[in-house]
Design an enzyme around this catalytic site. Structure first.
Site, PDB file in Angstrom:
ATOM      1  CD  GLU A  80      97.327  16.849 -46.870  1.00 40.83           C
ATOM      2  OE1 GLU A  80      97.420  16.874 -45.268  1.00 40.83           O
ATOM      3  OE2 GLU A  80      97.934  17.460 -47.511  1.00 40.83           O
ATOM      4  CE  LYS A 179      97.508  21.325 -47.856  1.00 35.28           C
ATOM      5  NZ  LYS A 179      98.410  20.649 -47.144  1.00 35.28           N
ATOM      6  CB  CYS A 212      95.478  19.395 -44.472  1.00 38.07           C
ATOM      7  SG  CYS A 212      96.185  19.161 -43.103  1.00 38.07           S
TER       8      CYS A 212
END
Ligand SMILES: *[C@@H]1O[C@H](CO)[C@@H](O)[C@H](O)[C@H]1NC(C)=O
Ligand SMILES: *[C@@H]1O[C@H](CO)[C@@H](O)[C@H](O)[C@H]1NC(C)=O
Ligand SMILES: *[C@@H]1O[C@H](CO)[C@@H](O)[C@H](O)[C@H]1NC(C)=O
Ligand SMILES: *[C@@H]1O[C@H](CO)[C@@H](O)[C@H](O)[C@H]1NC(C)=O
Length: 562
Positions: A80, A179, A212
């Site tokens: 990321e 995300k 994440c």
């Protein structure tokens, strides 16, 4: 005659290869990348300057992709923020963004670069995949124009998304994931309206993808595994390690074990931000990992994985996390419990005063049981058993049930729960269990020096005990059963566009500032990030302090992850 038949043979041969192309195993690669950061991120740079910086990072990734392909890797994951870094405002990230189409459009940017406007980054990534016949996973930024017909449209007329992309070995865009669970400081991006459950099939199994902070949530992380039955998860991350419970390698490997999937986790590398810890994790164990607080270099890792682990004879059985703990009576003793904080959550602790014993500590509905035997009870080290059952509320709200055995930072019990790096006490036997009200429990053991405990020395039994098995004494720093109770999470917070009300527009954006000082060999550093228009978190502080001897252990403060 012969020449005229030749092409047909090739066609038949190709068809044959495709039809039997399913692979039982594949070679996975992840790259921990030391991102080359932009010179300035407070104010926008030109598109050309942005591309120059991104190309510098892609130059590094290109070498690594070639090397991985040469060593037989089928797929490579990069981190990321791996192409442009992390601290931006809404405006200053803009020159780095490209319009990323839905993969349905069937696009090979390397062959047809102009089809969706200016997209040099996608073109380069696609060519890297195609030229090296390898799947390439990267994290870049997507922009989507919107207008007043959409009431959610930010005042600047566009959505900006933190986005993972996957190009297959022919260079085709096969996955795009926005995300869903942005981490608080990501003021440069918008929350997508709905979570996207992105999966794709390959000859080496079915893949899911998320990013994440998503790993803390049911949606999409757990849903993609439980409802879509993926074999492997691709996981770009920019993870800031925070002991005792939130260090990248122990947490991610625990997630793969508990969810019983392969997890390919690629972290960014930046020691001053405590970002390190990448690996390739299988349901039955860790294949390879990398944790390095000594150098500023990137690291490539490869490992062979089973394409469809759930079809294998050694696929681990599901664990009933509370079976054992509910079957026994709480251990009674004359112990006195005391409170202590781990990452802003107030645990109930009890001290392990002897070299052997049985303890139970409870908080709300959770009781944690521990049976242990130390080689020796040292007077210069204190250990405690802790329980937490409650809503975590800093940088996101998520409901936890945690049982943990840990070394206190000093023998002062008020330091139990604070990060610590080394330990001399050895545990010959242990068995930790809890009366969890969830089936999502992530088991981890970290040894002195933040080493992962080798799997041959412990096991997770089907009745939910994390226990020793070899009798080899282990210098335990912390062990935990980290449970997530998704049913008790509050509804997702209102996700207003980060631009805020239109009369706030001139305050829009963020600022960041760094302070460092040295005192008694201790260095402290804090980054203040403020966004005047952020609806939820107007200002947050990322901080850590370090002692020169074991600096890697001392990450504290707000902000473990991005
Ligand atoms: C950042 O600054 C350095 C030193 O001034 C320069 O060499 C480099 O090209 C700059 N990077 C970018 C992407 O502009
Ligand atoms: C803007 O709104 C018009 C209708 O008012 C619509 O036709 C158009 O597609 C919209 N553009 C975008 C980028 O959403
Ligand atoms: C690590 O990240 C910090 C904060 O973004 C930055 O100031 C520093 O230069 C980075 N270190 C390296 C080696 O790039
Ligand atoms: C702990 O409990 C076990 C039985 O569960 C018992 O055999 C053992 O003696 C106990 N140990 C101590 C130190 O009380």
């Amino acid at each position: 005659m012969i020449t005229s038949h030749f092409p047909k043979c090739v066609v038949i041969f190709t068809f044959f290869v495709l039809s039997v192309g399913a692979l039982d195993t594949f070679t996975a690669a992840v790259y921990e990348h030391a991102v080359i950061l932009p010179n300035r991120t407070e104010t926008p740079v030109s598109k050309e300057e942005a591309l120059l910086l991104m190309n510098k990072n892609i130059d590094v990734l290109e070498k690594v992709v070639k090397l991985a392909a040469k060593q037989g890797a089928h797929i490579i994951v990069t981190p990321e923020d791996g192409i442009y870094g992390w601290i931006f405002t809404r405006e200053s990230i803009y020159p780095y963004l490209e319009d990323i189409p839905d993969p349905k459009v069937n696009w090979i940017p390397c062959r047809d670069p102009k089809r969706f406007g200016y997209s040099p980054v996608q073109e380069r990534l696609s060519c890297l995949a195609r030229d090296n016949s390898i799947y390439v996973v990267a994290n870049i930024g997507d922009k989507k124009p919107c207008n007043a017909s959409d009431p959610q449209c930010p005042p600047d007329g566009r959505y900006q998304y933190n986005t993972d992309v996957v190009f297959d070995s022919g260079g085709k865009l096969v996955a795009r994931y926005h995300k869903y669970n942005l981490f608080a400081p990501e003021i440069q991006f918008d929350f997508p309206k709905d979570s996207e459950l992105v999966t794709f099939d390959t000859p080496f199994g079915k893949f899911g993808i998320f990013t994440c902070f998503d790993i803390f949530s049911r949606d999409p992380a757990v849903v993609v595994v439980d409802e879509f039955q993926v074999d492997s998860i691709l996981y770009p991350t920019a993870w800031y390690n925070t002991l005792p419970l939130l260090s990248a390698v122990p947490f991610h490997s625990a997630w793969a074990r508990a969810m019983r999937v392969n997890l390919l986790a690629a972290n960014t590398h930046n020691t001053s931000m405590h970002m390190t810890g990448s690996g390739i994790y299988a349901p039955e164990g860790v294949k390879v990992y990398h944790y390095d607080m000594e150098t500023e270099s990137g690291q490539l890792m490869l490992a062979e994985l089973k394409s469809r682990p759930h079809r294998e004879p050694d696929y681990p059985a599901a664990v009933d996390w509370s079976a054992y703990a509910r079957s026994i009576k709480p251990f009674s003793s004359e112990q006195s419990d005391f409170p202590g904080m781990i990452y802003f959550d107030q645990f109930t602790f009890t001290e392990l005063k002897r070299d052997t014993g049985n303890h139970t500590v409870c908080q709300e509905d959770l009781c944690c049981h521990l049976t242990y035997k130390m080689s020796e009870k040292r007077i210069d080290e204190a250990y405690a058993l802790g329980a937490f059952d409650g809503l975590h509320t800093v940088e996101g709200q998520y409901y936890l049930q945690v049982c943990t055995l840990l070394k206190c930072q000093t023998t002062d019990l008020r330091t139990c729960g604070e990060p610590v790096g080394s330990s001399f006490t050895k545990f010959e036997e242990f068995s930790l269990s809890g009366t969890f009200g969830t089936s999502y429990v992530f088991p981890q053991i970290v040894l002195s020096g933040t080493q992962l405990a080798p799997e041959k020395h412990y096991e997770v039994s089907r009745d939910g005990r994390l226990r020793s098995r070899s009798g080899v004494p282990l210098p335990v720093l912390v062990m935990a059963l980290y449970g997530r109770v998704f049913e008790k999470d509050p509804p997702r917070l209102e996700m207003r566009p980060l631009g805020g009300d239109s009369d706030d527009v001139d305050h829009e954006g963020g600022t960041s500032m760094k302070e460092g000082f040295i005192e008694d060999g201790e260095r402290a550093e804090y980054t203040h990030m403020c966004s005047l228009s952020h609806p939820l978190i107007p200002c947050i502080t990322l901080g850590f302090r370090e002692k020169d001897d074991h600096h890697q252990m001392q990450a504290i403060g707000l902000g473990p992850i991005l």
